[in-house]
Design a protein around this motif. Sequence first.
Motif, mmCIF file in Angstrom:
data_model
loop_
_atom_site.group_PDB
_atom_site.id
_atom_site.type_symbol
_atom_site.label_atom_id
_atom_site.label_comp_id
_atom_site.label_asym_id
_atom_site.label_seq_id
_atom_site.Cartn_x
_atom_site.Cartn_y
_atom_site.Cartn_z
ATOM 1 N N ARG A 192 0.814 -1.221 0.000
ATOM 2 C CA ARG A 192 0.000 0.000 0.000
ATOM 3 C C ARG A 192 0.845 1.268 0.000
ATOM 4 N N SER A 193 2.133 1.102 0.214
ATOM 5 C CA SER A 193 3.027 2.248 0.301
ATOM 6 C C SER A 193 3.606 2.612 -1.063
ATOM 7 N N ARG A 194 4.519 3.579 -1.052
ATOM 8 C CA ARG A 194 5.201 3.998 -2.268
ATOM 9 C C ARG A 194 6.002 2.843 -2.866
ATOM 10 N N VAL A 195 6.545 1.985 -1.995
ATOM 11 C CA VAL A 195 7.318 0.829 -2.475
ATOM 12 C C VAL A 195 6.437 -0.092 -3.315
ATOM 13 N N GLY A 196 5.239 -0.368 -2.829
ATOM 14 C CA GLY A 196 4.330 -1.235 -3.572
ATOM 15 C C GLY A 196 3.958 -0.664 -4.916
ATOM 16 N N ARG A 197 3.707 0.634 -4.962
ATOM 17 C CA ARG A 197 3.366 1.271 -6.245
ATOM 18 C C ARG A 197 4.538 1.198 -7.215
ATOM 19 N N ALA A 198 5.749 1.350 -6.683
ATOM 20 C CA ALA A 198 6.927 1.248 -7.544
ATOM 21 C C ALA A 198 7.110 -0.168 -8.079
ATOM 22 N N LEU A 199 6.900 -1.164 -7.231
ATOM 23 C CA LEU A 199 7.027 -2.555 -7.677
ATOM 24 C C LEU A 199 6.008 -2.868 -8.773
ATOM 25 N N HIS A 200 4.786 -2.385 -8.605
ATOM 26 C CA HIS A 200 3.758 -2.621 -9.612
ATOM 27 C C HIS A 200 4.093 -1.901 -10.921
ATOM 28 N N ALA A 201 4.696 -0.738 -10.802
ATOM 29 C CA ALA A 201 5.101 -0.021 -12.011
ATOM 30 C C ALA A 201 6.189 -0.790 -12.754
#
Length: 337
Positions: A192-201
Amino acid sequence: MSESTSTQVIRRMAAPHRLPGALIGLLLVVACLAPLQLAPFHTFQLAMAMIYAVTLLGLNLLVGHTGQISLGHGAFFAVGAYTAAVAIERWDVPYLATVPLAAAVAFALGFALGIPALRLRGLYLALVTLAIAIFLVPLLKRFDGLTGGSMGLTVTKPVPPAWTGLAEDQWLYFLALATTVASFALVAGMLRSRVGRALHAVRDNEIAAEVLGVNLAHYKTLAFAWSALLAGVAGSVYTWVIAFVSPDSFALTLSVTLLAGLVVGGLGTTWGPLLGGLFVLFVPSFAQDVNQAAPGVIFGLLIIAVMYLAPTGLAGLAGRLAQRLGQLVRKGKSHAH
């Protein structure tokens, strides 16, 4: 399969499947009551299923949420198990202290693997991770003075505190349950954090992610390291529950079975690792009971059947069924009015 095609497949399979908070609370209550009602062997089986679920949670972080591939995840699991076993038997390290120790060793190994993996993709990356799973077993046998060689290491199980009033199998179950809940909560917060969004990107489109400022090298290496860390944690708890480690327990088939379990459970889904853990534990035993001469054939046919009936995994199938049920309920209410 081309890289773009494989990325599209992962994206389709990785749709989130979240459960309501009330349902999660109910599942936790059932999980806490289960060992008080079940026979010791069934309690042991559920503990093992949760251990595999934590391992698949790490693999899911790498494959389902970052779009990388690993055919050697059993090696990280083995590293965690052996780290805990050696620390307990050789160095008299307290049981709970072996968890961060195993996590640190597995994290370091995953980070080291993540660096050369930056230059590899697809089948090339799969072959590198496969090689790790292949040479780990003879490596463990070679250092018999530390690992026990082919005979392995026997570990004393942790004794439940007197104030708990729990039997040994129940205490081990609750240790596995606490590890599982903490691991799932940690990964859920990360995604749910910025890390997760980066991994999904990174998973969806590496070029677009880099244009948007995502550091590909950092997040790919981080995914490998955290994936290995979770496998190491699961391996340490595995040592407590099994009380024995040997090289043959971590053969190549374990890594392949883990990847199959993740895909069957639901790649990139929230609850896929938990369903995959149940699959990894129970289906091979079921296949052995059906046909002792060729359990691998039965196991393979079951995987094909599940993938045919539920191409997005069991979690995806459950999500679609719940959505369909919700539509029927809403339709029934509209007709009633």
